[in-house]
Design an enzyme around this catalytic site. Structure first.
Site, PDB file in Angstrom:
ATOM      1  N   GLU A 446       0.732  -1.002   0.193  1.00 53.85           N
ATOM      2  CA  GLU A 446       0.187  -0.193   0.242  1.00 53.85           C
ATOM      3  C   GLU A 446       0.821   1.459  -0.126  1.00 53.85           C
ATOM      4  O   GLU A 446       0.485   2.164   0.793  1.00 53.85           O
ATOM      5  CB  GLU A 446      -1.322   0.143   1.008  1.00 53.85           C
ATOM      6  CG  GLU A 446      -1.728  -1.070   1.164  1.00 53.85           C
ATOM      7  CD  GLU A 446      -1.680  -2.779   1.331  1.00 53.85           C
ATOM      8  OE1 GLU A 446      -1.106  -3.241   0.817  1.00 53.85           O
ATOM      9  OE2 GLU A 446      -0.371  -2.344   2.635  1.00 53.85           O
ATOM     10  N   GLU A 470      -2.161 -11.318  -4.065  1.00 54.58           N
ATOM     11  CA  GLU A 470      -3.368 -11.420  -2.718  1.00 54.58           C
ATOM     12  C   GLU A 470      -4.427 -11.438  -3.332  1.00 54.58           C
ATOM     13  O   GLU A 470      -5.632 -12.598  -3.084  1.00 54.58           O
ATOM     14  CB  GLU A 470      -2.949 -10.875  -1.699  1.00 54.58           C
ATOM     15  CG  GLU A 470      -3.291  -9.136  -2.362  1.00 54.58           C
ATOM     16  CD  GLU A 470      -2.665  -7.725  -1.105  1.00 54.58           C
ATOM     17  OE1 GLU A 470      -2.391  -8.553  -0.221  1.00 54.58           O
ATOM     18  OE2 GLU A 470      -3.162  -7.399  -1.207  1.00 54.58           O
TER      19      GLU A 470
HETATM   20  C1  NOJ Z   1      -1.892  -6.110   1.954  1.00 57.49           C
HETATM   21  C2  NOJ Z   1      -0.390  -6.846   1.814  1.00 57.49           C
HETATM   22  O1  NOJ Z   1      -0.305  -6.265   0.557  1.00 57.49           O
HETATM   23  C3  NOJ Z   1      -0.106  -7.669   2.209  1.00 57.49           C
HETATM   24  O2  NOJ Z   1       0.870  -8.272   1.650  1.00 57.49           O
HETATM   25  C4  NOJ Z   1      -0.737  -8.092   3.859  1.00 57.49           C
HETATM   26  O3  NOJ Z   1       0.184  -9.840   3.929  1.00 57.49           O
HETATM   27  C5  NOJ Z   1      -1.749  -7.906   4.577  1.00 57.49           C
HETATM   28  N1  NOJ Z   1      -1.626  -6.240   3.809  1.00 57.49           N
HETATM   29  C6  NOJ Z   1      -1.723  -7.809   5.526  1.00 57.49           C
HETATM   30  O4  NOJ Z   1      -0.390  -6.691   6.463  1.00 57.49           O
HETATM   31 CA    CA Z   2      -1.815  -5.191  -1.106  1.00 56.47          CA
END
Ligand code: NOJ
Ligand code: CA
Length: 673
Positions: A446, A470
């Site tokens: 982010e 993800e």
């Molecule tokens: C979003 C991130 O992109 C991901 O890699 C992470 O596991 C989660 N947030 C939790 O921090």
């Molecule tokens: Ca993310």
């Protein structure tokens, strides 16, 4: 003597020219030409490529909250033409050396009426595009600047095809759109344009420092035209600063092939040289981690029966890494606070859960020569992280942890602030600077988009800022085409922590998944073949490259050998072919061996690509280890079928790369002894 000739700084022409109304400068190869002119007091720039106009006269200037606009009544006061032809060496990157060859025009504009302010605009023109930036020097009558609008325009001449994500002040995690230019209402940068006669253009920015992210907004009253729309502060002001002020470079990459666009070094060349003296601790690597289980919903970040980050589980990951030529292990969910997600002060970033022994794990990792990767999830509470930077980084430093992944999931908790506004741009930079003091590398999720600051701060390794792996775990995911757009858009800006490497493509081994996210509609899977997952390690560049599946899914998998053998830092990279949204093939030569690695991917269409191997060393014969889509493979119904075979090749060979629908191919070339 040789050194002397490798750096050529040439002619400085200073002209005083109160009567001059237009100025020209071209790229070293003369194909790109920039014209700066004054028309009815307005300062305009335009761009030609191979004699045809790409950008017609477009506005330059600013509006302020605390003073009159600087957009008209200009005359050209002085100008200066300089240039340089230089090469420099990267600490790490896609290429060891980078050629920095440009011509520069510096124009000093002066208002003809009160308050007679001055503004400088610098144009640097390279063979692969140009950058321009504003400078408002220190002068009488201007001290503080409250920029309410940057008036930069991009007035195209034609209705090009565009590839982009819609403008968003908080996230870049979207699927790309493909529309004709006139239908683009707004966009994040990079936005990439393609003509029907081999012109490729991408707009972005370089060296985003103490300023707000630039998005593009369609100019309603004109055809084919955008203007800069900066991400605001809560009170609507875009940038709060003082003189002397320099803006980021507004970049326009221009090439006559899609391949050259991907090979462009403009972003890096428009940033300042490395300022970190001792870079011995900065090291690219491959990593695995306790991560995918949480996204799949088989493990949790929070404490409980399914808690992922336990001491026992982490040791398994460390052992696996040590046995498989992987250097790093990331652990998420090791620290308290995940149960209070979204609340202010949820995380203190340093207290481990009771089933995770941080000191023991750090010592265990060191004993196995494994680099532990720390994790700081702020849940958007950037201010609290900022207050605790010394505490957090000194803890990691003492433990011997040299890499930290940061995260800012959810809204920024300081009211009204956006992820991409000046406030956060400055926050992200403070983190990188502070991390450097503690000899820590950063992988930001982010994040603010990359703008090439990795050159100045080579501890700013990689970041998210795209719709990554993800999303495949808990949404309808990323379609096959996504990967063939990324290199030509977001990829132009800098390294991407996409985290490829899912082998259990249909999540067959993921029993007892628990839905933890509203976007999860139960249809999630990976929309590629297995061979394409391997190819992505080469195609999507990152100096920290995660093999992101659960380690169980790599056990007894012959395809994993490609990841084990893969290099992490590159002598050189070449794009062999590419068509935006359709396919791309990239080769990279390892910096520490004579091995080359190839990654080739396609969208939902199967295809055959013929590549010649002339990049290989002329005097050597190579073993090619080929990881190809199986005969009947396709991403939809048979994604896992893979064929692994060997072939002897040399620089005169050609290969026919057969890609299944949604497929890919990965090859390791190693010289025969
Ligand atoms: C979003 C991130 O992109 C991901 O890699 C992470 O596991 C989660 N947030 C939790 O921090
Ligand atoms: Ca993310």
């Amino acid at each position: 003597m040789k050194k002397f000739f490798s750096v050529l700084l040439f002619s400085i022409v200073i002209m005083s020219c109160k009567t001059e109304n237009n100025l020209k400068i071209s790229s070293p190869n003369k194909k790109i030409e920039v014209l700066v002119e004054i028309k009815s007091g307005a300062a305009l720039y335009s761009v030609k490529f191979k004699d045809s106009v790409l950008i017609q006269p477009s506005n330059l200037g600013f509006e302020f909250k605390n003073s009159k606009p600087m957009s008209g009544n200009f005359l050209i006061d002085t100008y200066k033409i300089t240039g340089s032809n230089n090469t420099w060496t990267q600490v790490w990157g896609e290429n060891k050396t980078v050629i920095d060859n440009y011509n520069q025009l510096e124009v000093t504009l002066q208002e003809r009426v009160e308050p007679f302010r001055k503004m400088n605009v610098f144009f640097k023109v390279y063979d692969d595009g140009l950058g321009f930036r504003y400078e408002i020097p220190k002068q009488k009558n201007i001290d503080s600047l409250l920029i309410s609008e940057e008036l930069t325009e991009f007035n195209f001449t034609k209705n090009y095809t565009s590839w982009y994500t819609p403008a968003n002040f908080d996230s870049y995690e979207m699927l790309f759109k493909n529309a004709i230019l006139n239908e683009v209402e707004n966009a994040n940068t990079p936005i990439t344009f393609e003509s029907n006669n081999n012109v490729f253009i991408s707009i972005h920015e370089a060296n985003l420092t103490n300023y707000a992210d630039m998005t593009l907004l369609k100019n309603k009253n004109k055809d084919f035209s955008f203007r800069s729309n900066l991400v605001p502060w809560p009170d609507g002001v875009k940038v709060k600063t003082v003189t002397p002020m320099v803006s980021p470079w507004r970049t326009i990459q221009i090439t006559d092939s899609a391949e050259k666009l991907v090979e462009s070094n403009l972003m890096l060349n428009l940033n300042e040289p490395n300022i970190i003296e001792d870079t011995s601790w900065i090291q690219p690597m491959k990593y695995v981690g306790i991560w995918w289980g949480m996204h799949l919903g088989t493990q949790t970040w929070t404490l409980g029966e399914r808690h992922g980050a336990t001491t026992t589980e982490t040791k398994k990951y460390i052992d696996f890494a040590a046995n498989n030529n992987i250097t790093g292990v990331l652990v998420e969910g090791w620290n308290t606070g995940w149960e209070n997600w979204g609340k202010k002060g949820a995380f203190d970033f340093i207290t481990p859960y009771e089933d995770f022994n941080l000191n023991e794990i750090a010592a265990y990792a060191t004993s196995k020569n494994i680099a532990l990767i720390g994790h700081v999830e702020t849940g958007g509470d950037a201010a609290f992280f900022e207050e605790n930077l010394d505490k957090v980084f000194s803890m990691y430093h003492k433990l011997g942890v040299k890499t930290v992944k940061t995260g800012y999931a959810g809204a920024i908790q300081t009211k009204g602030q956006f992820h991409h506004g000046q406030y956060m741009v400055n926050h992200y930079r403070k983190v990188v600077e502070k991390a450097a003091k503690y000899q820590i590398m950063i992988n930001a999720h982010e994040p603010i988009k990359p703008t090439g600051i990795r050159r100045t701060y080579p501890n700013m390794m990689t970041r998210e800022g795209a719709r990554g792996m993800e999303w495949n775990a808990w949404s309808s995911g990323n379609p096959p085409e996504h990967y063939t757009i990324l290199p030509f858009t977001r990829g132009l800006a800098g390294p991407l922590d996409y985290t490829p490497g899912t082998f259990d493509i249909l999540f067959k081994n993921a029993k007892n998944r628990v839905k933890w996210n509203d976007l999860d509609d139960g249809t999630s899977r990976i929309n590629t073949t297995l061979a394409k997952q391997l190819a992505l390690f080469v195609v999507l560049y990152s100096p920290l490259q995660m093999a992101s599946d659960l380690i169980e899914n790599y056990e007894n998998q012959p395809a994993f050998k490609f990841i084990q053998d893969l290099g992490v830092d590159w002598e050189t990279s070449k794009v062999l072919n590419g068509k935006i949204g359709d396919y791309i093939t990239i080769v990279r030569k390892d910096k520490v061996s004579d091995n080359w690695f190839l990654g080739s991917i396609t969208d939902e269409n199967e295809r055959e690509l013929i590549v010649n191997l002339s990049f290989l060393d002329k005097d050597k014969t190579y073993n090619a280890e080929i990881f190809a889509d199986g005969k009947d493979a396709n991403w939809k119904t048979n994604p896992q079928e893979i064929e692994i075979f060997k072939k002897e090749v040399n620089s005169k060979s050609t290969l026919t790369i057969k890609l299944a629908s949604g497929g890919g191919q990965a090859i390791k070339f190693s010289p025969k002894k």
